[in-house]
Design a protein around this motif. Structure first.
Motif, short mmCIF file in Angstrom:
data_model
loop_
_atom_site.label_atom_id
_atom_site.label_comp_id
_atom_site.label_asym_id
_atom_site.label_seq_id
_atom_site.Cartn_x
_atom_site.Cartn_y
_atom_site.Cartn_z
N SER A 1 0.81 -1.21 0.00
CA SER A 1 0.00 0.00 0.00
C SER A 1 0.85 1.26 0.00
O SER A 1 0.51 2.25 -0.64
N ASP A 2 1.98 1.25 0.70
CA ASP A 2 2.84 2.43 0.76
C ASP A 2 4.08 2.28 -0.11
O ASP A 2 5.00 3.07 0.00
N ASN A 3 4.09 1.28 -0.97
CA ASN A 3 5.18 1.05 -1.92
C ASN A 3 6.49 0.68 -1.25
O ASN A 3 7.54 0.69 -1.89
N THR A 4 6.45 0.32 0.04
CA THR A 4 7.68 -0.13 0.71
C THR A 4 8.13 -1.47 0.16
O THR A 4 9.32 -1.71 -0.03
N TRP A 5 7.20 -2.34 -0.12
CA TRP A 5 7.50 -3.65 -0.70
C TRP A 5 7.06 -3.69 -2.17
O TRP A 5 5.95 -3.31 -2.50
N ARG A 6 7.97 -4.12 -3.04
CA ARG A 6 7.64 -4.37 -4.44
C ARG A 6 8.31 -5.68 -4.84
O ARG A 6 9.35 -6.06 -4.29
N GLY A 7 7.70 -6.36 -5.80
CA GLY A 7 8.29 -7.62 -6.23
C GLY A 7 7.63 -8.18 -7.47
O GLY A 7 6.60 -7.69 -7.94
N LYS A 8 8.25 -9.20 -8.00
CA LYS A 8 7.75 -9.88 -9.20
C LYS A 8 8.07 -11.37 -9.05
O LYS A 8 9.20 -11.75 -8.73
N PHE A 9 7.05 -12.21 -9.30
CA PHE A 9 7.21 -13.66 -9.26
C PHE A 9 6.48 -14.23 -10.46
O PHE A 9 5.28 -13.98 -10.63
N TYR A 10 7.18 -14.96 -11.30
CA TYR A 10 6.51 -15.51 -12.47
C TYR A 10 7.03 -16.91 -12.78
O TYR A 10 8.13 -17.30 -12.39
N LEU A 11 6.21 -17.65 -13.54
CA LEU A 11 6.56 -18.97 -14.04
C LEU A 11 6.00 -19.09 -15.45
O LEU A 11 4.80 -18.99 -15.66
N HIS A 12 6.89 -19.26 -16.44
CA HIS A 12 6.52 -19.32 -17.85
C HIS A 12 7.01 -20.61 -18.47
O HIS A 12 8.04 -21.16 -18.07
N LYS A 13 6.28 -21.08 -19.49
CA LYS A 13 6.67 -22.30 -20.21
C LYS A 13 6.50 -22.05 -21.70
O LYS A 13 5.49 -21.51 -22.15
N SER A 14 7.51 -22.45 -22.49
CA SER A 14 7.43 -22.34 -23.95
C SER A 14 7.17 -23.70 -24.57
O SER A 14 7.61 -24.73 -24.03
N LEU A 15 6.46 -23.71 -25.70
CA LEU A 15 6.09 -24.93 -26.40
C LEU A 15 6.38 -24.77 -27.89
O LEU A 15 6.10 -23.72 -28.48
N ASN A 16 6.95 -25.81 -28.50
CA ASN A 16 7.27 -25.84 -29.92
C ASN A 16 6.91 -27.21 -30.49
O ASN A 16 6.72 -28.17 -29.73
N PRO A 17 6.82 -27.34 -31.82
CA PRO A 17 6.44 -28.64 -32.41
C PRO A 17 7.32 -29.79 -31.96
O PRO A 17 6.83 -30.91 -31.77
#
Length: 775
Positions: free
Chosen positions: A478-494
């Motif tokens: 709320s006060d911008n003291t904590w910021r972060g990013k958490f992600y999980l991605h997967k790529s697919l090909n033939p």
């Protein structure tokens, strides 16, 4: 048409390598930890666990201000003549806000030069009247061109968070001369999309001790819920002649002035109606003449196309484009590249601007691996591996809010085939869904698909399609003291239907005197994102950094900070071999006249897995691969006060470079003949001395630019870019006449020469007419 260096869609690339971070990269900090040997499957499991565990630790409070400023906005039926005078009687009935807080040089006292603001509205328009006190009429305004830089001009800026989500907002600003700027604000206030344009008006009058601004912002230029009675709002100001920044809602100095965590509230006397954005049709015609000197081929053409903008409900936009043309888009600045790393260039094409954060902000916030990068659409590699223009046949974008907490984005664009250059016709699609959680955080899901529906002899089976799916959690307290990013991605090909992973877990804790950031990134060696930005693969990146901030009570220094930083790369497929590291200690001071000075000492290690010549000398002997290089460097940087007519910044690096030495000098000189002429000169020199038999090089990049604004509707700019590394002298000259709101006539001239023998390479001239029609 061949892509040349001065074109906006030029995308220079290099082989995989370590990013060349800048001094402003205190946020690009990474956590080092005890490492255990794992195979790739175990690493995937570990990163999945980190991702889901991290989501559990989030703050849940409301916005962080102890008290919230508020203003009641009166509904009116009287007419207001927009003249920058505020002499209508109805202005006297408006509630007044003042008592602006200083943000710079202090954040704990009232502003020295106050700003008084009044707000009214009728059924269609929001009116804002502002009286800004100044010590004299010695205003700083660099030009009359729209979308000016906030820090280089006296200005007052308004931000409206129409959905009260603390994540996105609309920005409208102006100088004492009534020059306009508007932006879409995202990421809680850290993302600025200044390429967004919309129709609104402002008029100004200037006096010896103050200036007056009168805004008329149509409600149709913004999206908001029907029947809304309250918005969040901020009004802030840059007063360059007093070296003062101030805001209505008090903002702590360890935050950005534009952060959406700290805003006031505006309460409407009468509920708002529907957000009725009109349908906009934006056709263009373009006459083109161009010549490719290497082949001797000339081409004279006439293009027709256009865009349409359709409002869907209160909060959604549908953008449609047919045969788009981007010849009028501002050219990219060339960057000298000494790494094995692809250069990231920002998107500038208007079609991709609305709600662009909904598409582009998935993936690493430091551009380690982004699943979608809109600049991939419209360029392709030919048979020789060079990037060339790949015409876009057409496309659609649907984006905006679904209710209070949900956002939806859908993009689909079809590019043309180019058989002679070995380029297939591709369908490019992205679907994104985002939901706000807690006060300012959000979680999003996306699918990206690039697919060829036709069989081509020159295309491999594995290139038929590429898909990336994933989920991101963006933390913002709320006060911008904590910021972060958490992600999980997967790529697919033939040939890889099980998929490969990319993931990140990063968190920043930021207080007035102390900041700490920790970051993990893992990208599988076979992770692939054809429509994304993934400069390197097959690594685990980790590190940590701390910023200690100091606020002297006296002296010429306003604030200064010390920043130790560590950054490590490991290869998880080779017994966690260390491939790169950067150990850095920096000091940065901000003076009371808003100039800055920084010093940085760093130790860098690079393991070359293949031969590499950082000078890119034709026929030169590359440094041998399969060995590591350890080197130390010292960098000093200075930025002068932006308020002066003559300003400059300079940065110099000296020290070791691989097995040799380097001396680098960067600088920019700006001269304002305000508000009519702005002249800038950018220069970059890299002197590289490697021992025999390896290459030596003196790499020059010189870019003078002149920007002339004859009026608020007639502009002329010329940019010259000389780069001996790329063997190119590029000239881009653009005359723009804004003959009606958001409607322009452009005359654009491009010329490119070889720097070796000064022979012409590519030349073009475009005459383009656009018209913005509201239905």
């Amino acid at each position: 048409m061949k892509t040349i260096i001065s074109k906006t869609f030029d995308l220079p690339t290099t082989k995989k390598g370590l990013p060349n971070y800048t001094t402003g990269e205190v946020d690009s900090i990474h956590k080092s930890t005890r490492l255990i040997k794992h195979n790739s499957t175990n690493w995937n499991s570990l990163m999945r666990s980190l991702f889901f565990i991290a989501i559990l630790f989030v703050p849940t409070s409301l916005f962080g201000q102890e008290s919230v400023n508020s203003i009641t906005v009166k509904h009116i039926t009287e007419d207001i003549k927009l003249d920058g005078v505020l002499d209508e009687a109805v202005w006297e009935t408006a509630e007044t806000i003042g008592d602006f807080w200083q943000f710079f040089p202090s954040d704990s006292v009232m502003a020295q030069n106050q700003t008084v603001t009044r707000i009214l509205y009728d059924d269609h328009t929001l009116y804002v009247g502002i009286r800004a006190t100044v010590p004299s009429d010695n205003y700083t305004v660099s030009s009359l061109r729209r979308d000016f830089s906030g820090r280089g001009n006296d200005n007052v800026t308004l931000m409206f968070d129409t959905f009260s989500d603390g994540s996105n907002a609309y920005l409208f600003g102006t100088t004492p001369y009534g020059v306009q700027r508007e932006s879409l604000i995202s990421n809680g206030g850290s993302g600025f999309n200044a390429s967004w344009d919309n129709k609104w008006q402002v008029e100004s009058t200037m006096f010896d001790d103050h200036y007056v601004l009168e805004f008329a912002i149509p409600f149709s230029s913004m999206k908001f819920p029907e029947g809304e009675t309250k918005w969040r709002m901020q009004c802030y100001r840059w007063d360059l002649q007093s070296n003062e920044q101030s805001a209505w809602a008090q903002v702590p100095q360890n935050q950005q002035l534009s952060t959406l965590a700290f805003m006031g509230e505006m309460e409407f006397e009468k509920p708002l109606g529907k957000s009725s954005t009109p349908i906009a049709i934006i056709p263009y015609i373009n006459a083109i003449s161009q010549k490719e000197f290497s082949t001797g081929l000339s081409n004279n053409d006439f293009k027709v196309g256009g865009d349409a903008k359709v409002s869907i409900g209160n909060s959604m936009n549908l953008d449609i484009t047919v045969n788009p043309d981007f010849s009028n888009v501002e050219v990219d600045n060339i960057v000298t590249n000494l790494t094995r790393f692809e250069v990231f260039l920002p998107e500038k094409r208007q079609f991709f601007m609305d709600n662009s954060d909904l598409f582009s902000n998935f993936g690493s916030i430091y551009s380690d691996a982004r699943p979608f990068f809109s600049r991939r659409i419209g360029i392709a590699r030919n048979n020789e591996g060079n990037t060339i223009e790949n015409p876009i046949l057409g496309g659609v974008r649907l984006s905006g809010k679904i209710g209070q907490d949900w956002r939806l984005g859908f993009l689909n664009m079809q590019t043309d085939e180019d058989i002679n250059n070995g380029i297939a016709s591709n369908n490019n699609m992205m679907l994104a869904v985002q939901k706000r959680v807690f006060s300012r955080s959000n979680i999003g899901f996306f699918v990206v698909n690039r697919e060829t529906f036709k069989d081509y002899d020159f295309q491999n089976d594995n290139d038929k399609y590429n898909r990336v799916i994933g989920v991101d959690y963006n933390l913002a307290s709320s006060d911008n003291t904590w910021r972060g990013k958490f992600y999980l991605h997967k790529s697919l090909n033939p040939e890889d239907k099980k998929g490969n992973l990319s993931t990140q877990a990063t968190t920043t804790y930021n207080t007035r005197k102390f900041s700490f950031t920790t970051d993990w990134v893992y990208v599988n060696k076979d992770f692939k994102a054809d429509l994304g930005f993934v400069p390197r693969r097959g690594y685990l990146k980790a590190g940590n950094g701390v910023i200690f901030k100091f606020y002297p009570k006296s002296g010429i220094i306003n604030t200064h900070s010390i920043n130790p930083l560590s950054l490590f790369y490991w290869n998880p497929y080779n017994d966690l071999q260390r491939t790169d590291h950067r150990l850095q200690l920096s000091w940065r001071a901000e003076f009371k006249d808003q100039s800055t000075l920084s010093l940085r000492l760093q130790n860098q290690y690079v393991y070359l897995s293949y031969d590499f010549d950082p000078t890119r000398t034709v026929g030169g002997t590359p440094l041998p691969g399969n060995m590591g290089y350890d080197f130390n460097q010292l960098t000093a940087s200075y930025q002068s006060n932006y308020a002066k007519r003559l300003t400059f910044n300079a940065s110099s690096t000296v020290g070791e470079f691989y097995n040799g030495n380097i001396f680098s000098l960067d600088g920019e000189l700006s001269l304002k003949m305000q508000p009519w002429v702005l002249f800038t000169l950018n220069m970059n020199y890299d002197g590289i001395r490697l021992p025999e038999p390896y290459s030596k090089a003196d790499i020059w990049l010189v870019s003078p630019k002149v920007d002339v604004t004859f009026s608020k509707s007639l502009f002329w700019s010329t940019l010259v870019q000389y780069s001996n590394q790329r063997d190119n002298l590029g000239i881009n000259s653009r005359l723009q006449w804004r003959y009606a709101p958001l409607s322009d006539l452009y005359l654009v001239y491009n010329d490119n020469y070889s720097t070796d023998n000064f022979s012409p390479k590519f030349r073009s001239i475009n005459l383009k007419l656009t018209y913005w029609l509201n239905l």
